[in-house]
Motif scaffolding. Sequence first.
Motif: not given
Length: 401
Positions: A241-265
């Motif tokens: 999970n990763g999060m980028d902070f923002g406020f008035v002119t920029s956005y807050n973005a929080l993403l959930k990710l899943a990595v398939d390491h064997d297949n590089k996806v």
Amino acid sequence: MGGYGSSKSYHVAIKIIKKLLEEKRKVLVVREVFDTIRDSCFDLLQEIAINMGVYNTMQFMVSPMQIRFSNGSKIIFKGMDKPSKLKSINGISIVWIEECSEVKYEGFKEILGRLRYPGVKNHIILSTNPVSKSNWCYKYFFQDKSNNIFILDDEELYEKRVILRNYTYYHHSTVDDNFFVPKSYIKQLDELKIHDVDLWRIARKGRFGVNGKIVFPQFQMMDHDKVMKEIEHINKPILKNGMDFGFVTSYNALLKLAVDHDNKVLYIYEEYYSRDKTDIEISKDIEEFKKTREIIKADCAEPKAIKFYRQQGFKMKACKKFKGSRKQYTKKVKRFHKIICSDKCVNTVYELKNLTYKENKNGEIIEDEFNIDPHTLSAIWYALDDYEVSNLKGSGMRVFK
């Protein structure tokens, strides 16, 4: 809007001259850079006046640059590189913004505020070659997915050619609509498809799309349910999970990710995206992370924000940043064979699908600068802060969990 040689500007100029001959009007002609106006709009209007046989009824002045009509109509010229000069303009009832995609959105808003002449219909005419869908013209007149704004599907315009929607008249043209262009010129435009598909799409077809080198050509959107099924079948999935902070002119973005390491996806299956919200409001929006105790990697440049979320019960950690980290983190993401994003993550799709590199004055890409500020990419950088993708040759680098 339309492709090269489709005579967009020529017809706009004819329309303006005819209007000013019929009615006493004051017209403002604008380009982003003032120095480009004399060799483009001014000369074009002069050429058309001669061809129409009305040159003798008009006075072309170069200092200051303007055109006067015998009935009192006038055309003045300004560049948006000096927007402060617009504030002294009054009496304008028609504005022509040539190459409007080059004009900044702030400049367009300034023009909107100046167009208020009473007693007649006020008009803004915008002419342009369609460029990237990240350009403000596309977001304003067609759709802006990040703000859930939909006005018109550009594909519908390509098919119908002329559409009236709300108070806007849309007209699409290509070089095929210009009966006076030589066949050799059309052949040159056709040959662009061999060497530069992006430019061919703009110049020959007159269509919006990607303008520049794509950052993630392996990015693809997939039905959400299918994404979740594929994640279920990953051998030892790595969840981040990763999060980028923002406020008035920029956005807050929080993403959930899943990595398939064997297949590089890399899978992106859930997003939170907001603007103009306080940390207290955001903490309520993302409360599920407090309950699940999932680790969120966040921007280390915001230590106060990270401390606040920790105090609220979130398991949030600061990412590592270093000189050149933007470039290195982007290269890390590019090493995935596939980047698959759920169709529910509309803002991630919007930002990353057509993300392109910025270029320097020599046309060389800048590897850590992009055509937009992609907040979802920053969230991915932080989420993968302590993970390394094995290179494409399979060097067997360790996975840090």
